[in-house]
Structures are given as structure tokens and as C-alpha cells.
Design a protein around this motif. Structure first.
Motif, short mmCIF file in Angstrom:
data_model
loop_
_atom_site.label_atom_id
_atom_site.label_comp_id
_atom_site.label_asym_id
_atom_site.label_seq_id
_atom_site.Cartn_x
_atom_site.Cartn_y
_atom_site.Cartn_z
N LYS A 36 0.91 -1.11 -0.05
CA LYS A 36 0.11 0.08 0.09
C LYS A 36 0.76 1.18 -0.04
O LYS A 36 1.78 1.29 0.83
CB LYS A 36 -0.91 0.18 1.32
CG LYS A 36 -1.88 -0.98 1.45
CD LYS A 36 -2.66 -1.02 2.68
CE LYS A 36 -3.54 -2.39 2.81
NZ LYS A 36 -4.13 -2.07 4.49
N GLY A 38 1.95 5.02 0.85
CA GLY A 38 1.64 5.85 1.96
C GLY A 38 1.98 7.57 1.70
O GLY A 38 2.63 7.70 0.73
N ARG A 65 -1.14 4.08 3.82
CA ARG A 65 -0.52 4.32 5.06
C ARG A 65 -0.47 5.85 5.18
O ARG A 65 -0.53 6.59 4.07
CB ARG A 65 1.05 3.76 4.87
CG ARG A 65 1.04 2.48 4.35
CD ARG A 65 2.66 2.02 4.05
NE ARG A 65 3.08 0.84 3.34
CZ ARG A 65 3.23 -0.18 3.94
NH1 ARG A 65 3.14 -0.55 5.16
NH2 ARG A 65 3.37 -1.55 3.21
N LYS A 67 2.20 8.83 7.50
CA LYS A 67 3.31 8.83 8.53
C LYS A 67 3.16 10.40 9.09
O LYS A 67 2.89 11.33 8.34
CB LYS A 67 4.48 8.82 7.79
CG LYS A 67 5.81 8.85 9.09
CD LYS A 67 7.12 8.35 8.57
CE LYS A 67 7.58 9.31 7.28
NZ LYS A 67 8.30 10.54 8.03
N GLU A 85 -2.93 2.10 7.63
CA GLU A 85 -1.96 1.73 8.47
C GLU A 85 -1.06 3.17 8.87
O GLU A 85 -0.92 4.00 7.99
CB GLU A 85 -1.03 0.88 7.90
CG GLU A 85 -1.44 -0.63 7.67
CD GLU A 85 -0.65 -1.47 6.90
OE1 GLU A 85 0.53 -1.26 6.74
OE2 GLU A 85 -1.04 -2.43 6.28
N THR A 87 2.03 5.33 11.10
CA THR A 87 3.39 5.33 11.44
C THR A 87 3.35 6.77 12.26
O THR A 87 3.03 7.88 11.94
CB THR A 87 4.45 5.54 10.29
OG1 THR A 87 4.39 4.14 9.75
CG2 THR A 87 5.86 5.65 10.94
N ARG A 123 1.55 0.70 13.09
CA ARG A 123 2.68 -0.26 12.67
C ARG A 123 4.11 -0.06 12.80
O ARG A 123 4.77 -1.02 12.98
CB ARG A 123 2.15 -0.43 11.04
CG ARG A 123 0.90 -1.17 10.82
CD ARG A 123 0.94 -2.58 11.45
NE ARG A 123 -0.48 -3.19 11.07
CZ ARG A 123 -1.38 -3.10 12.02
NH1 ARG A 123 -1.39 -2.51 13.02
NH2 ARG A 123 -2.69 -3.75 11.68
N PRO A 325 7.88 -0.31 1.40
CA PRO A 325 7.01 0.47 1.88
C PRO A 325 7.39 1.73 1.82
O PRO A 325 8.63 2.22 1.94
CB PRO A 325 6.94 -0.07 3.54
CG PRO A 325 7.36 -1.47 3.69
CD PRO A 325 8.64 -1.27 2.68
N PHE A 327 6.58 6.31 1.50
CA PHE A 327 5.62 7.48 2.00
C PHE A 327 5.80 8.62 0.95
O PHE A 327 7.02 9.03 1.01
CB PHE A 327 5.50 7.68 3.42
CG PHE A 327 5.26 6.58 4.42
CD1 PHE A 327 4.17 6.58 5.03
CD2 PHE A 327 6.26 5.59 4.77
CE1 PHE A 327 3.77 5.90 5.92
CE2 PHE A 327 5.82 4.70 5.64
CZ PHE A 327 4.37 4.73 6.28
#
Length: 370
Positions: A36, A38, A65, A67, A85, A87, A123, A325, A327
């Protein structure tokens, strides 16, 4: 692309050496991580939408996601009603006290995680931001030394509570490298090895990820005559073959990521997976900031999303088939950021919530072959 001289005897890794690296560990670990996309949710602006509207916009944009640059209570509560999700981050100025005292770490976990988890899908907890890039004061140097001890205390707090699916990491910038080109020459700066070695040991021992802020825009902007713009934007048919590894690259981002991979491998940690904490492209800037345009920003981010959401995952030449992953920086243009004009124009959205340009964070619009 300009070829830079480097010490072949010191830095060369053969293709056979690369193939012997532990890809099986990477592949097995990456299967547990989703692809996914972010977004970084920064809030350095005095004209931004409310937290409630921001979370609504993240859902509308189909972000997988997000952050945060802190652990904002209101935003974490709002995210509890989503499947995004999350961060969160520990501020740099909190690190030293956390490193000294387990109770400080325990309280941080209680206040910022237990009050929201598991309803909010936290996560990752990232300790500090680019800590190893700041060396100008005594406190900077102390924070560097305290980084891994603080991470260790946070991990201990989570483990005591039986929370094993929240990983602890820290985002670092590309200036941690002494050498980055060609990728096989990647090596960390000697002066930060006392921090890098225990960090890699921690990440390996806890099966966490090496988070990296990686911006092809800056590498291209520093050398626009030596690096082709299309190569930085994942466009065109240009390739570069690393003479040390024999691996062939089709874009600048992969080169930058693999330079860190090779640096880790030289310290015996080719098994540590990577994540991109920040990447993006400015859509506007001062007259001297060439390449900062909506067209280039849209091209970079669309191609980035296409690459990072591929199934099966694409990975990089040195890390094929591995999920990374990622972002994008950032959700909004932030008018209170300091520095040159482009610093305030990385957003996917304008402050009123409208799109700066069209992107599909789900990646479904970009499912043609990469």
C-alpha cells in the motif's frame, strides 16, 4: 550520466557475490508487508484543513498508510475509524531522556500507543528524524549516541506489553553515505559507524526496517547536465550498468536505494529490509529551481506509485521481488516551512484540499507493465 571515479579494489562486488546475498530472507520477510502507498502528513501550515477533514481526504485519496511527524492524539483517534496503517514519530528532543530512563519510554508508549492501539492500526514508531545528519552541537552528538538506546527502550516497552507487530525504526537521510555512485560502491561515513553498526544490529534482531529519506530530485538538481531528467522521473529508455556489480538500472531511485543496500551488506547486514520514509518531487519553486513543476511532480509520483504497488513486487536490481513500503512527501503544501520556495510546494493537495495534480494512491490506474 556522469561517471565518477572510485576505488575499484575497495568497493567492487562481483555479480556472483550479489547473487549469493540472502534474498530468501528478504523475500520471506517482505511477504508479510503490504504494498500500500503511504503519505507523509506534515502540518507546518497555518491554512491547512482540520484533522477531521484531513483524515477524510486521506480516505478519498485511497492512502494505504500515513506517517505523522508526531503522535497527535486527535489525529490518532480519527484514524481509528479507518483501515489506514499508521506510523508515528518520537521527536529528536525526546530521545536523550528516553535513552536514560525506561519509565520515560513506558510512559510514551502508554500515552501515544496504548491509548489508541489496536483500534488505530499503528505499525511503526520512528525514533527521531534524520538524527545522524545533525552534528553541529554537543546535544546533536549526544542525540546520535542515544538513538539506539532509546529505540531499545521503546522496543522493550512494547515487548513487555506483548505488542510484537509494531516495529521500531528511525528515518535517515542519504548524507549518511560516504560513497553512493556507482551503487556497488555504497559505504557509510566512517564517523557515524559507531551509531550505524548498533542500529543495523537492532533492526536485524527485531526484524524492523531501515527507513530512508530519498529524493532523486535533489540528486538530479545538483547535477542536471550529468543526470538525465527522464531517468530521475522513471521515464524513457536510458539504462546504467554498474561496473562493479554488473546490475543494470533504469531509474535513479533504484540506484540510490541500492547504494544503501550495498553499504549495509558491507557491514554484514544485507538481510535488513528497506522502507522509504520520504520521497517526492516539488511542483513549484523559485525561478532558479529548475525541474520543479506540476508536470514533473505528477510524472514522478505516478511512476513511483506504479512501481511500488506492483504485484508481484518489483524491488530493485540488488533486491528483486522485495516490497519497499513507501511514503510520498507530502499530503499538503505547507506555507510555514522555511528555506527556498520549493520547500513549500511538495504537496499532493493544496491547503484548501483540492488536488495539485491527479494521482491514484491505490495504484489501480497504473497497472500496466512497468
Amino acid at each position: 550520466m556522469t561517471i565518477r571515479f572510485y576505488d575499484m579494489e575497495k568497493h567492487t562486488l562481483t555479480k556472483m557475490t550479489i547473487m549469493s546475498l540472502s534474498f530468501f530472507f528478504l523475500l520471506a520477510s517482505s511477504r508479510a508487508i503490504s504494498s500500500k502507498m503511504g503519505v507523509n502528513f506534515g502540518r507546518l501550515g497555518n491554512n491547512l484543513p482540520s484533522p477531521k477533514r484531513s483524515v477524510e481526504l486521506l480516505q478519498i485519496m485511497k492512502a494505504g498508510r500515513v506517517k505523522l511527524y508526531d503522535a497527535n492524539d486527535e489525529i490518532l483517534k480519527l484514524l481509528s475509524t479507518t483501515k489506514i496503517e499508521v506510523t508515528i514519530m518520537v521527536a529528536n528532543d525526546e530521545i536523550t531522556q528516553m535513552a536514560k530512563n525506561q519509565e520515560v519510554a513506558d510512559k510514551w508508549v502508554h500515552d501515544h500507543i496504548l491509548n489508541h492501539y489496536p483500534q488505530t492500526m499503528i505499525r511503526y514508531v520512528l525514533v527521531g528524524n534524520e538524527v545522524l545528519s545533525y552534528t553541529s552541537t554537543d546535544q546533536d552528538m549526544q542525540t546520535m549516541k542515544d538513538l539506539v538506546p532509546a529505540m531499545t527502550r521503546l522496543r522493550a516497552s512494547l515487548k513487555t506489553l506483548g505488542i510484537n507487530n509494531i516495529k521500531v525504526g528511525t528515518p535517515l537521510a542519504m548524507d549518511i553515505l560516504e560513497s553512493s555512485f556507482p551503487p556497488s560502491s555504497g559505504t557509510f561515513k566512517t564517523e557515524i559507524l559507531p551509531e550505524i553498526v548498533p542500529l543495523l544490529n537492532f533492526l536485524s534482531g527485531t526484524k524492523s526496517l531501515f527507513f530512508l529519506d530519498v529524493y532523486p530530485y535533489f540528486s538530479w538538481a545538483d547535477n542536471p547536465t550529468g543526470i538525465n531528467l527522464d531517468y530521475a522521473l522513471f521515464e524513457g529508455n536510458q539504462t546504467y550498468t554498474d561496473p562493479g556489480s554488473g546490475l543494470t538500472y533504469t531509474n535513479l531511485l533504484d540506484q540510490m536505494l541500492d547504494s544503501v543496500f550495498f553499504a549495509m551488506a558491507k557491514l554484514g547486514h544485507n538481510e535488513v529490509m528497506m522502507a522509504i520514509a520520504e520521497t517526492g518531487w516539488p511542483h513549484e519553486g523559485d525561478k532558479t529551481q529548475h525541474g520543479s513543476s506540476k508536470e514533473n511532480a505528477a510524472t514522478y509520483n505516478r511512476n513511483l506509485i506504479k512501481k511500488m504497488t506492483m504485484v508481484p513486487p518489483k524491488g530493485t536490481p540488488a533486491q528483486p521481488g522485495v516490497v519497499i513500503p513507501t511514503f510520498i512527501f507530502s499530503l499538503y503544501d505547507e506555507n510555514e516551512k522555511s528555506g527556498p520556495g520549493f520547500e513549500r510546494h511538495w504537496g499532493l493537495l493544496n491547503p484548501n484540499g483540492s488536488r495539485c495534480y491527479e494521482v491514484d494512491l491505490s495504484g489501480k490506474a497504473y497497472k500496466t507493465s512497468y
